[in-house]
Design an enzyme around this catalytic site. Structure first.
Site, PDB file in Angstrom:
ATOM      1  N   HIS B   9       0.826  -1.215   0.000  1.00  0.00           N
ATOM      2  CA  HIS B   9       0.000   0.000   0.000  1.00  0.00           C
ATOM      3  C   HIS B   9       0.853   1.255   0.000  1.00  0.00           C
ATOM      4  O   HIS B   9       0.349   2.356  -0.169  1.00  0.00           O
ATOM      5  CB  HIS B   9      -0.924   0.015   1.216  1.00  0.00           C
ATOM      6  CG  HIS B   9      -2.164  -0.796   1.021  1.00  0.00           C
ATOM      7  ND1 HIS B   9      -2.126  -2.144   0.806  1.00  0.00           N
ATOM      8  CD2 HIS B   9      -3.467  -0.439   0.992  1.00  0.00           C
ATOM      9  CE1 HIS B   9      -3.363  -2.586   0.667  1.00  0.00           C
ATOM     10  NE2 HIS B   9      -4.201  -1.573   0.775  1.00  0.00           N
TER      11      HIS B   9
HETATM   12  N1  LIG Z   1     -12.650  -9.481   1.517  1.00  0.00           N
HETATM   13  C1  LIG Z   1     -13.698  -8.715   1.231  1.00  0.00           C
HETATM   14  N2  LIG Z   1     -14.832  -9.283   0.744  1.00  0.00           N
HETATM   15  C2  LIG Z   1     -15.904  -8.527   0.412  1.00  0.00           C
HETATM   16  N3  LIG Z   1     -15.960  -7.203   0.565  1.00  0.00           N
HETATM   17  C3  LIG Z   1     -14.884  -6.590   1.058  1.00  0.00           C
HETATM   18  C4  LIG Z   1     -13.699  -7.292   1.408  1.00  0.00           C
HETATM   19  N4  LIG Z   1     -12.768  -6.399   1.842  1.00  0.00           N
HETATM   20  C5  LIG Z   1     -13.367  -5.172   1.761  1.00  0.00           C
HETATM   21  N5  LIG Z   1     -14.629  -5.292   1.299  1.00  0.00           N
HETATM   22  C6  LIG Z   1     -15.592  -4.209   1.018  1.00  0.00           C
HETATM   23  O1  LIG Z   1     -14.859  -3.096   0.533  1.00  0.00           O
HETATM   24  C7  LIG Z   1     -15.190  -1.932   1.285  1.00  0.00           C
HETATM   25  C8  LIG Z   1     -13.964  -1.047   1.430  1.00  0.00           C
HETATM   26  O2  LIG Z   1     -13.557  -0.584   0.171  1.00  0.00           O
HETATM   27  P1  LIG Z   1     -12.341   0.424   0.012  1.00  0.00           P
HETATM   28  O3  LIG Z   1     -12.331   0.861  -1.390  1.00  0.00           O
HETATM   29  O4  LIG Z   1     -12.399   1.454   1.070  1.00  0.00           O
HETATM   30  O5  LIG Z   1     -11.116  -0.516   0.197  1.00  0.00           O
HETATM   31  P2  LIG Z   1     -10.031  -0.572   1.373  1.00  0.00           P
HETATM   32  O6  LIG Z   1     -10.549  -1.455   2.425  1.00  0.00           O
HETATM   33  O7  LIG Z   1      -9.656   0.800   1.759  1.00  0.00           O
HETATM   34  O8  LIG Z   1      -8.867  -1.263   0.584  1.00  0.00           O
HETATM   35  P3  LIG Z   1      -7.390  -1.552   1.067  1.00  0.00           P
HETATM   36  O9  LIG Z   1      -7.374  -3.001   1.390  1.00  0.00           O
HETATM   37  O10 LIG Z   1      -6.553  -1.213  -0.110  1.00  0.00           O
HETATM   38  O11 LIG Z   1      -7.113  -0.683   2.234  1.00  0.00           O
HETATM   39  C9  LIG Z   1     -15.693  -2.461   2.615  1.00  0.00           C
HETATM   40  O12 LIG Z   1     -16.588  -1.547   3.201  1.00  0.00           O
HETATM   41  C10 LIG Z   1     -16.342  -3.779   2.257  1.00  0.00           C
HETATM   42  O13 LIG Z   1     -17.692  -3.635   1.904  1.00  0.00           O
END
Ligand SMILES: Nc1ncnc2c1ncn2[C@@H]1O[C@H](COP(=O)(O)OP(=O)(O)OP(=O)(O)O)[C@@H](O)[C@H]1O
Ligand SMILES: [Mg+2]
Lengths: 205, 122
Positions: B9
């Protein structure tokens, strides 16, 4: 009705409008239980996707959704980029006809749900976007025709239900019990996608 | 000789690990795919895809990754490229990549390096 390429284009355009409108809200939700980038991620990717599909010359539903998938995959970023990218890609691969009937459309939603689960290695009840996609699929499967209100209402109540859940996937899972009492940002953005779909269908009557 | 791809990241994390590895094994190809498109915190599918496609056309690579979406993006890049010689392995990104780099530099094959890393951290 048949769901045609123009409906798919409208869906993506409306989804983008909603995401732009609620960008700060999505980011705020993600700040509480994640890293605070969800609104920014979604706004960037869907603006591009809407611009691309609006540029025209896409002749069928699969083409529009394939184009959306490609853009979302590379422009959204975070976890939601690969997850929504996979969802749209699986939808585009589920049908071959340029216009699709209700049963085919339900098959597309089923494929999208399967794609998200596979990509995220996750199931229902883990406080993610799956907790909106899965109930919407179940409700649509039991209906006989496009029903704008059913889609919107199911998406809305299932999005609300993520508040009570404890996250076991994604960034929020590091918070364990403290992820409770907050809506899942991905469930909320999924609600906006389905609200946009619902409005597209409603205009068609 | 297979390469190593670092998906993080943070651009600095990926580049920092690359620097650390290169100090020990100068001749191994190490690609840093860190940060989002603008170099901020996040993951960039395009950066990862570029690294995967390049490795895929050569002798393959092993991908090490950090939290959350790093793995999902890497898996998607492998699927899209349809590559058989680019693999993901679950290990601490720094320690895993260090072990792999040393093994590659002494002439081990992709399969053998995968085995060593899995044995150590799997
Ligand atoms: N393994 C997963 N399976 C299904 N949905 C997921 C999973 N991981 C995250 N999510 C969904 O993605 C959303 C978050 O999206 P976002 O674009 O903010 O990614 P992030 O978590 O910031 O990514 P990163 O892992 O790069 O930090 C969560 O609220 C959830 O709904
Ligand atoms: Mg986030």
């Amino acid at each position: 009705m048949k769901f045609e390429a123009q409906h798919a284009v409208q869906w993506i355009q409306k989804a983008n409008d909603k995401i732009q409108e609620h960008k700060d809200e999505l980011t705020e939700l993600d700040r509480k239980i994640g890293d605070g980038d969800h609104g920014i991620n979604m706004a960037r990717g869907f603006q591009e996707a809407a611009d691309e599909v609006s540029a025209g010359d896409l002749s069928g539903v699969p083409d529009v959704l394939k184009q959306t998938a490609t853009t979302v995959m590379s422009k959204v970023g975070g976890a939601s980029g690969p997850l929504y990218g996979t969802a749209f890609l699986k939808m585009s691969m589920a049908v071959k006809d340029e216009a699709v009937d209700y049963k085919q459309f339900v098959g597309m939603i089923e494929a999208a749900l399967g794609g998200i689960k596979q990509r995220g290695k996750s199931e229902e009840g883990e406080k993610t976007m799956i907790d909106v996609w899965s109930p919407v699929y179940e409700a649509m499967k039991d209906a006989d025709d496009f029903d704008a209100a059913l889609i919107k209402d199911t998406a809305s109540s299932s999005m609300e239900a993520t508040k009570e859940m404890t996250a076991t996937k994604g960034r929020a899972s590091y918070l364990k019990e403290r992820s409770k009492d907050h809506l899942d940002p991905g469930a909320v953005s999924s609600y906006y996608l389905f609200e946009a779909l619902s409005e597209t269908l409603k205009e068609e009557g | 000789m297979p390469g190593i791809i670092l998906v993080s990241h943070s651009q600095k994390v990926a580049e920092g690990i690359k620097e650390l590895l290169e100090q020990v094994v100068g001749d191994v190809t190490i690609e840093a795919a860190g940060g989002d498109d603008d170099g901020g915190i996040g993951t960039s599918f395009e950066k990862i895809q570029t690294a995967v496609e390049k490795a895929s056309a050569e002798d393959g690579a092993i991908i090490f990754y950090d939290i959350g979406s790093a793995k999902m993006n890497a898996e998607m890049a492998i699927e899209m490229a349809g590559s058989e010689n680019v693999r993901l392995v679950e290990a601490p990104i720094l320690e895993g990549a260090y072990l792999a780099a040393v093994e590659v530099s002494v002439g081990k094959s992709l399969e053998n390096v995968m085995e060593s890393v899995e044995k150590q951290y799997g």
